[in-house]
Design a protein around this motif. Structure first.
Motif, PDB file in Angstrom:
ATOM      1  N   ARG A   1       1.000  -1.230  -0.068  1.00  0.00           N
ATOM      2  CA  ARG A   1      -0.040   0.079   0.088  1.00  0.00           C
ATOM      3  C   ARG A   1       0.838   1.353   0.029  1.00  0.00           C
ATOM      4  N   ARG A   2       0.486   2.047  -1.058  1.00  0.00           N
ATOM      5  CA  ARG A   2       1.603   3.368  -1.287  1.00  0.00           C
ATOM      6  C   ARG A   2       0.806   4.589  -0.429  1.00  0.00           C
ATOM      7  N   LYS A   3      -0.342   4.662  -0.131  1.00  0.00           N
ATOM      8  CA  LYS A   3      -1.012   5.589   0.636  1.00  0.00           C
ATOM      9  C   LYS A   3      -1.338   5.373   1.843  1.00  0.00           C
ATOM     10  N   PRO A   4      -1.768   5.996   2.868  1.00  0.00           N
ATOM     11  CA  PRO A   4      -2.298   5.927   3.970  1.00  0.00           C
ATOM     12  C   PRO A   4      -3.556   5.267   4.126  1.00  0.00           C
ATOM     13  N   ILE A   5      -3.873   4.259   4.893  1.00  0.00           N
ATOM     14  CA  ILE A   5      -5.290   3.248   4.897  1.00  0.00           C
ATOM     15  C   ILE A   5      -6.103   3.885   6.168  1.00  0.00           C
ATOM     16  N   LYS A   6      -7.035   3.374   6.289  1.00  0.00           N
ATOM     17  CA  LYS A   6      -8.100   3.760   7.323  1.00  0.00           C
ATOM     18  C   LYS A   6      -8.402   2.183   7.876  1.00  0.00           C
ATOM     19  N   LEU A   7      -8.757   1.859   9.042  1.00  0.00           N
ATOM     20  CA  LEU A   7      -9.195   0.756   9.487  1.00  0.00           C
ATOM     21  C   LEU A   7     -10.838   0.762   9.970  1.00  0.00           C
ATOM     22  N   LYS A   8     -11.446   0.002   9.951  1.00  0.00           N
ATOM     23  CA  LYS A   8     -12.711  -0.245  10.431  1.00  0.00           C
ATOM     24  C   LYS A   8     -12.590  -0.190  11.926  1.00  0.00           C
ATOM     25  N   HIS A   9     -11.764  -1.033  12.504  1.00  0.00           N
ATOM     26  CA  HIS A   9     -11.414  -1.074  13.951  1.00  0.00           C
ATOM     27  C   HIS A   9     -10.224  -0.806  14.392  1.00  0.00           C
ATOM     28  N   TYR A  10      -9.960  -0.203  15.419  1.00  0.00           N
ATOM     29  CA  TYR A  10      -8.339   0.054  15.817  1.00  0.00           C
ATOM     30  C   TYR A  10      -8.336  -0.433  17.384  1.00  0.00           C
ATOM     31  N   PRO A  11      -7.746  -1.826  17.147  1.00  0.00           N
ATOM     32  CA  PRO A  11      -7.580  -2.628  18.564  1.00  0.00           C
ATOM     33  C   PRO A  11      -6.589  -1.749  19.472  1.00  0.00           C
ATOM     34  N   SER A  12      -6.521  -1.899  20.522  1.00  0.00           N
ATOM     35  CA  SER A  12      -5.833  -1.439  21.565  1.00  0.00           C
ATOM     36  C   SER A  12      -4.647  -2.100  21.299  1.00  0.00           C
ATOM     37  N   VAL A  13      -3.261  -1.355  21.447  1.00  0.00           N
ATOM     38  CA  VAL A  13      -1.900  -1.841  21.179  1.00  0.00           C
ATOM     39  C   VAL A  13      -1.024  -1.268  22.391  1.00  0.00           C
ATOM     40  N   THR A  14      -0.349  -2.400  22.864  1.00  0.00           N
ATOM     41  CA  THR A  14       1.041  -1.827  23.422  1.00  0.00           C
ATOM     42  C   THR A  14       2.450  -2.083  23.051  1.00  0.00           C
ATOM     43  N   ILE A  15       3.261  -1.057  22.868  1.00  0.00           N
ATOM     44  CA  ILE A  15       4.624  -1.238  22.383  1.00  0.00           C
ATOM     45  C   ILE A  15       5.580  -1.184  23.480  1.00  0.00           C
ATOM     46  N   ILE A  16       6.298  -2.116  23.547  1.00  0.00           N
ATOM     47  CA  ILE A  16       7.321  -2.176  24.620  1.00  0.00           C
ATOM     48  C   ILE A  16       8.774  -2.086  24.168  1.00  0.00           C
ATOM     49  N   VAL A  17       9.423  -1.084  24.588  1.00  0.00           N
ATOM     50  CA  VAL A  17      10.792  -0.625  24.284  1.00  0.00           C
ATOM     51  C   VAL A  17      11.629  -1.084  25.205  1.00  0.00           C
ATOM     52  N   PRO A  18      12.474  -2.134  24.918  1.00  0.00           N
ATOM     53  CA  PRO A  18      13.534  -2.370  26.042  1.00  0.00           C
ATOM     54  C   PRO A  18      14.804  -1.491  25.788  1.00  0.00           C
ATOM     55  N   CYS A  19      15.457  -1.133  26.573  1.00  0.00           N
ATOM     56  CA  CYS A  19      16.660  -0.181  26.296  1.00  0.00           C
ATOM     57  C   CYS A  19      17.930  -0.461  27.256  1.00  0.00           C
ATOM     58  N   TYR A  20      19.089  -0.769  26.833  1.00  0.00           N
ATOM     59  CA  TYR A  20      20.187  -0.663  27.241  1.00  0.00           C
ATOM     60  C   TYR A  20      21.294   0.276  26.720  1.00  0.00           C
ATOM     61  N   ASN A  21      21.873   1.000  27.249  1.00  0.00           N
ATOM     62  CA  ASN A  21      22.850   2.096  26.762  1.00  0.00           C
ATOM     63  C   ASN A  21      22.622   2.454  25.397  1.00  0.00           C
ATOM     64  N   GLU A  22      21.368   3.049  25.164  1.00  0.00           N
ATOM     65  CA  GLU A  22      20.900   3.479  23.901  1.00  0.00           C
ATOM     66  C   GLU A  22      20.564   4.873  23.727  1.00  0.00           C
ATOM     67  N   GLN A  23      21.350   5.856  24.597  1.00  0.00           N
ATOM     68  CA  GLN A  23      21.208   7.163  24.605  1.00  0.00           C
ATOM     69  C   GLN A  23      21.119   7.894  23.403  1.00  0.00           C
ATOM     70  N   GLY A  24      21.977   7.596  22.412  1.00  0.00           N
ATOM     71  CA  GLY A  24      22.159   8.141  21.276  1.00  0.00           C
ATOM     72  C   GLY A  24      21.050   7.945  20.123  1.00  0.00           C
ATOM     73  N   THR A  25      20.147   6.655  20.357  1.00  0.00           N
ATOM     74  CA  THR A  25      19.192   6.462  19.313  1.00  0.00           C
ATOM     75  C   THR A  25      17.755   6.535  19.792  1.00  0.00           C
ATOM     76  N   ILE A  26      17.648   6.464  21.290  1.00  0.00           N
ATOM     77  CA  ILE A  26      16.266   6.046  21.967  1.00  0.00           C
ATOM     78  C   ILE A  26      15.293   7.377  21.657  1.00  0.00           C
ATOM     79  N   ARG A  27      15.983   8.399  21.512  1.00  0.00           N
ATOM     80  CA  ARG A  27      14.788   9.457  21.451  1.00  0.00           C
ATOM     81  C   ARG A  27      14.019   9.518  20.300  1.00  0.00           C
ATOM     82  N   LYS A  28      15.013   9.244  19.212  1.00  0.00           N
ATOM     83  CA  LYS A  28      14.336   8.923  17.954  1.00  0.00           C
ATOM     84  C   LYS A  28      13.429   7.846  17.527  1.00  0.00           C
ATOM     85  N   THR A  29      13.793   6.857  18.349  1.00  0.00           N
ATOM     86  CA  THR A  29      12.859   5.529  18.579  1.00  0.00           C
ATOM     87  C   THR A  29      11.474   6.038  19.313  1.00  0.00           C
ATOM     88  N   VAL A  30      11.431   6.497  20.397  1.00  0.00           N
ATOM     89  CA  VAL A  30      10.181   7.042  20.731  1.00  0.00           C
ATOM     90  C   VAL A  30       9.551   8.067  19.989  1.00  0.00           C
TER      91      VAL A  30
END
Length: 309
Positions: free
Chosen positions: A37-66
């Motif tokens: 899909r090349r363009k933005p899509i819309k969903l009929k239903h948006y289920p709830s989602v949790t994203i877990i970000v484990p971090c260890y000594n990533e001060q250089g990249t973690i801000r961009k990740t979040v």
């Protein structure tokens, strides 16, 4: 001895070629089913989602990740983000705390115990329908989550993997890895068509929460927990899909020693997990992962060792 070596070489070459031809035939047969899909899509239903970000000594990249998670085109009232600092010794936790005032973000600090313990702590706090992780050196395309979630309309789908792309390769080594990663997108989709995915990558694979409620949390799994959980799912008869247009950008090793350590960990983890799950091998009950993926993965490993010995 020369004749034996020639025989081994030809057998391994035939098996490797057989696999590539088999995947090509699968592609030709199913190419119309590959959804990009090349363009933005819309969903009929948006289920709830949790994203877990484990971090260890990533001060250089973690801000961009979040930031990439906060920029997702997904209702923020349906998205929880759990940032787990796994005992970092640099400024990672300080960076994480800068996000603690955002309503849907939770920041946790724990003693160092390894990536799987950080993810499992996040799982204990998860109350949503879907859950996934994101490595702290990876960044997601703003449409990635919606595109992955669209696959869960199939009630049998229990996990969906993204397409991982090398982020801004700077030297020859990273550019070579980019070519490899791009090729793996094709391979992953063909294996998905065949029901043979054996790794649910740490960067942004999304699961139904019921997978962990039923099968239990991650294990250390020889430092390849993303492979072990996929094999555990196959043993339970769960379906794993691949979303080729859900893009995740990851930073790859930029020196040979770093690449060597990464690939050694992957190879060691594959061998140990393949042995741990030898009950899957060559048993039609477990489908392609037992008949094709694990045996041919071992053939590839034997071929590599044969070429360098």
């Amino acid at each position: 001895m020369g004749a034996l070596q020639d025989t081994i070489f030809y057998v391994l070459s035939f098996l490797s070629l057989y696999l590539q031809v088999f995947l090509l035939i699968t592609f030709l047969d199913r190419k119309e089913d590959i959804l990009i899909r090349r363009k933005p899509i819309k969903l009929k239903h948006y289920p709830s989602v949790t994203i877990i970000v484990p971090c260890y000594n990533e001060q250089g990249t973690i801000r961009k990740t979040v930031r990439s998670l906060l920029n997702l085109d997904y209702p923020m009232d349906k998205l929880d983000i759990v940032l787990v600092d796994d005992g970092s010794t640099d400024g990672t936790f300080t960076v994480l705390k800068s996000f603690s005032d955002i309503k849907n973000i939770r920041v946790i600090q724990k003693e160092n115990g390894g990536k799987h313990t950080a993810i499992n702590l996040g799982l204990e706090l998860t109350k949503t329908e879907l859950v996934g992780g994101l490595d702290s050196d990876s960044f997601v395309h703003k449409e990635a989550l919606k595109r992955i979630v669209s696959y869960f309309t199939d009630k049998e789908t229990m996990a969906v993997c993204p397409s991982i792309i090398v982020h801004e390769p700077k030297n020859f080594l990273q550019k070579a890895q980019k070519a490899e990663y791009d090729m793996s997108i094709y391979t992953k989709k063909m294996l998905a068509f065949l029901g043979g995915i054996h790794v649910t990558p740490g960067p942004f694979s999304i699961f139904r929460k019921s997978v962990f409620d039923t099968l239990g949390p991650y294990t250390k799994a020889h430092n390849t927990e993303d492979q072990e959980i996929a094999l555990r799912m196959h043993y339970a008869g769960y379906k794993i899909e691949h979303c080729p247009d859900a893009y995740v950008y990851t930073i790859t090793p930029n020196t040979l020693p770093k690449l060597y350590r990464q690939r050694l960990r992957w190879l060691y983890g594959f061998i140990r997990n393949a042995v741990d799950y030898r009950k899957l091998w060559l048993r039609p009950k477990y489908g392609t992962v037992g008949i094709l993926t694990l045996p041919f993965g071992m053939v590839s490993l034997w071929s590599l060792l044969f070429l360098f010995t």
